[in-house]
Design a protein around this motif. Structure first.
Motif, PDB file in Angstrom:
ATOM      1  N   ILE A  38      -8.409  12.632 -19.550  1.00 46.54           N
ATOM      2  CA  ILE A  38      -8.181  11.394 -20.298  1.00 46.54           C
ATOM      3  C   ILE A  38      -6.730  10.923 -20.253  1.00 46.54           C
ATOM      4  O   ILE A  38      -6.422   9.803 -20.644  1.00 46.54           O
ATOM      5  N   PHE A  39      -5.857  11.804 -19.757  1.00 43.28           N
ATOM      6  CA  PHE A  39      -4.453  11.396 -19.619  1.00 43.28           C
ATOM      7  C   PHE A  39      -4.201  10.795 -18.237  1.00 43.28           C
ATOM      8  O   PHE A  39      -3.096  10.367 -17.937  1.00 43.28           O
ATOM      9  N   ASN A  40      -5.233  10.780 -17.437  1.00 50.24           N
ATOM     10  CA  ASN A  40      -5.150  10.253 -16.074  1.00 50.24           C
ATOM     11  C   ASN A  40      -6.542   9.749 -15.700  1.00 50.24           C
ATOM     12  O   ASN A  40      -7.244  10.363 -14.892  1.00 50.24           O
ATOM     13  N   LYS A  41      -6.951   8.644 -16.330  1.00 52.82           N
ATOM     14  CA  LYS A  41      -8.348   8.213 -16.280  1.00 52.82           C
ATOM     15  C   LYS A  41      -8.800   7.789 -14.892  1.00 52.82           C
ATOM     16  O   LYS A  41      -8.078   7.077 -14.191  1.00 52.82           O
ATOM     17  N   SER A  42     -10.003   8.224 -14.566  1.00 51.14           N
ATOM     18  CA  SER A  42     -10.531   7.937 -13.233  1.00 51.14           C
ATOM     19  C   SER A  42     -11.024   6.505 -13.134  1.00 51.14           C
ATOM     20  O   SER A  42     -11.369   5.881 -14.149  1.00 51.14           O
ATOM     21  N   PRO A  43     -11.069   5.959 -11.900  1.00 53.27           N
ATOM     22  CA  PRO A  43     -11.647   4.626 -11.703  1.00 53.27           C
ATOM     23  C   PRO A  43     -13.080   4.553 -12.222  1.00 53.27           C
ATOM     24  O   PRO A  43     -13.507   3.520 -12.739  1.00 53.27           O
ATOM     25  N   LEU A  44     -13.805   5.681 -12.107  1.00 53.67           N
ATOM     26  CA  LEU A  44     -15.193   5.715 -12.587  1.00 53.67           C
ATOM     27  C   LEU A  44     -15.260   5.445 -14.083  1.00 53.67           C
ATOM     28  O   LEU A  44     -16.054   4.624 -14.550  1.00 53.67           O
ATOM     29  N   LEU A  45     -14.400   6.123 -14.842  1.00 52.40           N
ATOM     30  CA  LEU A  45     -14.401   5.946 -16.302  1.00 52.40           C
ATOM     31  C   LEU A  45     -14.053   4.510 -16.667  1.00 52.40           C
ATOM     32  O   LEU A  45     -14.699   3.891 -17.507  1.00 52.40           O
ATOM     33  N   LEU A  46     -13.030   3.983 -15.998  1.00 52.25           N
ATOM     34  CA  LEU A  46     -12.570   2.625 -16.316  1.00 52.25           C
ATOM     35  C   LEU A  46     -13.625   1.595 -15.960  1.00 52.25           C
ATOM     36  O   LEU A  46     -13.744   0.552 -16.610  1.00 52.25           O
ATOM     37  N   GLU A  47     -14.430   1.925 -14.941  1.00 53.58           N
ATOM     38  CA  GLU A  47     -15.500   1.020 -14.525  1.00 53.58           C
ATOM     39  C   GLU A  47     -16.679   1.101 -15.496  1.00 53.58           C
ATOM     40  O   GLU A  47     -17.273   0.084 -15.858  1.00 53.58           O
ATOM     41  N   LEU A  48     -16.986   2.311 -15.946  1.00 53.03           N
ATOM     42  CA  LEU A  48     -18.147   2.501 -16.817  1.00 53.03           C
ATOM     43  C   LEU A  48     -17.880   2.113 -18.271  1.00 53.03           C
ATOM     44  O   LEU A  48     -18.781   1.688 -18.976  1.00 53.03           O
ATOM     45  N   ASN A  49     -16.646   2.286 -18.722  1.00 49.26           N
ATOM     46  CA  ASN A  49     -16.321   1.928 -20.109  1.00 49.26           C
ATOM     47  C   ASN A  49     -15.058   1.082 -20.147  1.00 49.26           C
ATOM     48  O   ASN A  49     -14.027   1.507 -20.661  1.00 49.26           O
ATOM     49  N   PRO A  50     -15.136  -0.130 -19.630  1.00 50.18           N
ATOM     50  CA  PRO A  50     -13.942  -0.984 -19.569  1.00 50.18           C
ATOM     51  C   PRO A  50     -13.472  -1.432 -20.950  1.00 50.18           C
ATOM     52  O   PRO A  50     -12.295  -1.701 -21.142  1.00 50.18           O
ATOM     53  N   VAL A  51     -14.379  -1.480 -21.924  1.00 50.26           N
ATOM     54  CA  VAL A  51     -14.016  -1.977 -23.251  1.00 50.26           C
ATOM     55  C   VAL A  51     -13.108  -0.988 -23.982  1.00 50.26           C
ATOM     56  O   VAL A  51     -12.073  -1.365 -24.511  1.00 50.26           O
ATOM     57  N   HIS A  52     -13.508   0.287 -24.031  1.00 53.28           N
ATOM     58  CA  HIS A  52     -12.712   1.265 -24.782  1.00 53.28           C
ATOM     59  C   HIS A  52     -11.973   2.248 -23.885  1.00 53.28           C
ATOM     60  O   HIS A  52     -11.006   2.862 -24.312  1.00 53.28           O
ATOM     61  N   LYS A  53     -12.435   2.420 -22.639  1.00 55.61           N
ATOM     62  CA  LYS A  53     -11.808   3.356 -21.694  1.00 55.61           C
ATOM     63  C   LYS A  53     -11.785   4.780 -22.254  1.00 55.61           C
ATOM     64  O   LYS A  53     -10.802   5.500 -22.112  1.00 55.61           O
ATOM     65  N   LYS A  54     -12.871   5.178 -22.913  1.00 55.12           N
ATOM     66  CA  LYS A  54     -12.889   6.491 -23.553  1.00 55.12           C
ATOM     67  C   LYS A  54     -14.121   7.287 -23.149  1.00 55.12           C
ATOM     68  O   LYS A  54     -15.115   6.731 -22.670  1.00 55.12           O
ATOM     69  N   VAL A  55     -14.045   8.597 -23.388  1.00 54.20           N
ATOM     70  CA  VAL A  55     -15.225   9.457 -23.297  1.00 54.20           C
ATOM     71  C   VAL A  55     -15.707   9.714 -24.727  1.00 54.20           C
ATOM     72  O   VAL A  55     -14.913   9.613 -25.658  1.00 54.20           O
ATOM     73  N   PRO A  56     -16.992  10.007 -24.933  1.00 50.98           N
ATOM     74  CA  PRO A  56     -18.024  10.211 -23.923  1.00 50.98           C
ATOM     75  C   PRO A  56     -18.621   8.909 -23.372  1.00 50.98           C
ATOM     76  O   PRO A  56     -18.657   7.895 -24.066  1.00 50.98           O
ATOM     77  N   VAL A  57     -19.085   8.976 -22.131  1.00 47.58           N
ATOM     78  CA  VAL A  57     -19.917   7.921 -21.574  1.00 47.58           C
ATOM     79  C   VAL A  57     -21.176   8.608 -21.055  1.00 47.58           C
ATOM     80  O   VAL A  57     -21.086   9.602 -20.343  1.00 47.58           O
ATOM     81  N   LEU A  58     -22.332   8.090 -21.462  1.00 46.21           N
ATOM     82  CA  LEU A  58     -23.602   8.633 -20.983  1.00 46.21           C
ATOM     83  C   LEU A  58     -24.176   7.649 -19.977  1.00 46.21           C
ATOM     84  O   LEU A  58     -24.171   6.443 -20.218  1.00 46.21           O
ATOM     85  N   VAL A  59     -24.619   8.182 -18.830  1.00 41.20           N
ATOM     86  CA  VAL A  59     -25.292   7.323 -17.861  1.00 41.20           C
ATOM     87  C   VAL A  59     -26.706   7.859 -17.693  1.00 41.20           C
ATOM     88  O   VAL A  59     -26.890   9.005 -17.275  1.00 41.20           O
ATOM     89  N   HIS A  60     -27.688   7.069 -18.067  1.00 38.90           N
ATOM     90  CA  HIS A  60     -29.081   7.477 -17.971  1.00 38.90           C
ATOM     91  C   HIS A  60     -29.817   6.536 -17.048  1.00 38.90           C
ATOM     92  O   HIS A  60     -30.048   5.380 -17.393  1.00 38.90           O
ATOM     93  N   ASN A  61     -30.157   7.023 -15.865  1.00 39.47           N
ATOM     94  CA  ASN A  61     -30.827   6.169 -14.877  1.00 39.47           C
ATOM     95  C   ASN A  61     -30.111   4.826 -14.712  1.00 39.47           C
ATOM     96  O   ASN A  61     -30.716   3.772 -14.855  1.00 39.47           O
ATOM     97  N   GLN A  62     -28.861   4.859 -14.449  1.00 36.45           N
ATOM     98  CA  GLN A  62     -28.023   3.654 -14.249  1.00 36.45           C
ATOM     99  C   GLN A  62     -27.648   2.931 -15.548  1.00 36.45           C
ATOM    100  O   GLN A  62     -26.834   2.031 -15.540  1.00 36.45           O
ATOM    101  N   LYS A  63     -28.266   3.273 -16.649  1.00 35.23           N
ATOM    102  CA  LYS A  63     -27.910   2.613 -17.922  1.00 35.23           C
ATOM    103  C   LYS A  63     -26.686   3.320 -18.509  1.00 35.23           C
ATOM    104  O   LYS A  63     -26.684   4.535 -18.663  1.00 35.23           O
ATOM    105  N   VAL A  64     -25.665   2.519 -18.836  1.00 34.52           N
ATOM    106  CA  VAL A  64     -24.394   3.082 -19.298  1.00 34.52           C
ATOM    107  C   VAL A  64     -24.246   2.910 -20.807  1.00 34.52           C
ATOM    108  O   VAL A  64     -24.429   1.808 -21.327  1.00 34.52           O
TER     109      VAL A  64
END
Lengths: 222, 219
Positions: A38-64
């Protein structure tokens, strides 16, 4: 049948991530865990959670999905086994209320703040955290093993961090917050929680947590 | 009994209380409305919400439910025969909860800053507009948040609309210029009786806000 591809983006020491993991384990849902720095956020995280840029992010069958309480309710609604929230609307409202209360008063602005603060700031933060813990103690009295009775549920998952992370903060911050003689019901609940099969083997190692929070304390002193 | 055991403790100016009023009206639930004086809280309020001592509080058959979004979900679950406020699909429900949570996390804090600073402080105004723009993005081209039907996120957000006049005037903003789609959405919501009858008069809200600023020594 729809294939169930579940991925969880997390950070090893985040209590927000842990509660999602416990929920998936309780429901017996297999998932792929992806560690984020989280101190060096991946492009994946920033793409999946652009609003908060935080974990956790759950991806269920493409649903984020993001935000741990939102994810918990989704998991509960999507996988019906081992229900987390009670059935009755009033009991559900109460569980949501106490989860929100604990999040605001004991987690975010409470214990961690008290551990980091000095002087008057410490006294103030400690006082309000203890006041909040007294309310939680009241909720646990006469309930059985967990908040909802004999089975672990939503509110236990929401507050579960207290059972293994709070003692670490107390250590690192040299502060006594959860006195077992003052909060016997909470102390008993903490013991039940850390020993629950879905929780027991998934907790981060204590010594690793101590090192991490000692470092954060220095960085975030108030 | 006319109110069927439903009482709402509220303050006319609270955007949180208005959410509950909209939800009750959408469901056609009759209730007793009690206006609270927040500088002199009633015994009932202190008894029903001892933890936060805040409004809104919904009292249903003598039992209190607190926190506006929790109350709206409760209303949706109890009076569940018609006019669902949340979608039925778990993923869409999660999206709705996410955005309502976003409003609570980001908008209220940004608004308070605009309310309690002088007009020259442009930072606060910018933060507030940024949050609105994110919400406008989430709305997209749909008539309501989440699609064709008025629901949970609309209820969570639209109650701030009656405060916009105060924020614009005190913060030196033009919200419609910055977020035209959002204003169009708000006006669409206002066509619903549940919304127009629940939101306070923007000019009365402005007078209240001015009073608050004086009280806290901002002006």
């Amino acid at each position: 049948m729809e294939s169930q591809e579940v991925k969880l983006l997390g950070f090893w020491v985040s209590p927000f991530v842990h509660r999602v993991e416990w929920a998936l384990k309780l429901k017996g849902v297999p998932y792929e865990y992806i560690e984020e720095d989280i101190f060096n956020k991946s492009p994946l995280l920033l793409e999946l959670n652009p609003v908060h840029k935080k974990v956790p992010v759950l991806v269920h069958n493409q649903k984020v999905l993001a935000e741990s309480f939102v994810i918990l309710e989704y998991i509960d609604e999507n996988w019906k086994q081992c229900p987390l929230l009670p059935q009755d609307p009033y009991d559900r409202a109460k569980a949501r209320f106490w989860a929100k209360f604990a999040e605001e008063k004991i987690l975010s602005d409470g214990a961690w703040r008290a551990a980091r603060a000095k002087g008057d700031n410490r006294e103030k933060a400690l006082g309000s955290t203890i006041e909040a813990l007294e309310k939680i103690e009241g909720e646990l009295k006469g309930k059985g093993k967990f908040f909802g009775g004999e089975s672990i549920g939503y509110l236990d998952l929401a507050l579960g961090w207290i059972s293994y992370m709070l003692p670490v903060w107390e250590d690192v911050g040299s502060i006594k917050i959860m006195d077992p003689t003052r909060f016997p019901a909470t102390a008993a609940w903490m013991s039940e929680f850390v020993n629950h099969p879905a929780v027991k083997d998934s907790l981060p190692p204590r010594d690793k947590m101590i090192i991490y929070f000692e470092k954060r304390l220095k960085e975030l002193e108030i | 009994m006319a109110s069927h055991g439903v009482v709402l403790l509220n303050s006319w100016v609270s955007m949180f209380g208005m959410r509950v009023m909209i939800a009750l009206k959408e469901k056609g639930v009759e209730y007793e409305y009690r206006e609270e004086n927040l500088t002199d809280k009633s015994q009932l309020l202190l008894e029903m919400n001892p933890i936060h001592k805040k409004i809104p509080v919904l009292i249903h058959n003598g039992k209190p439910v607190c926190e506006s979004l929790i109350i709206v979900q409760y209303i949706d679950e109890v009076w569940n025969e018609k006019y669902p406020l949340l979608p039925s699909d778990p993923y869409q429900r999660a999206q709705a909860r996410f955005w309502a949570d976003y409003v609570d996390q980001k908008l209220y804090g940004a608004l308070r800053k605009v309310l309690f600073t002088k007009g020259e402080e442009q930072e606060e105004a910018k933060e507030f507009v940024d949050v609105l723009k994110v919400l406008e993005g989430a709305l997209g081209e749909m008539p309501y948040f989440g699609g064709e039907k008025f629901g949970y996120v609309d209820i969570a957000l639209v109650t701030f609309y009656c405060w916009f006049y105060a924020y614009e005037t005190l913060g030196g903003l033009n919200i419609e210029a910055e977020c035209p789609k959002l204003i169009a959405w708000a006006k669409r919501c206002m066509e619903r009786e549940s919304v127009s009858k629940s939101l306070a008069d923007p000019h009365k809200v402005y007078d209240f806000a001015v009073g608050l600023r004086k009280k806290f020594g901002v002006d």
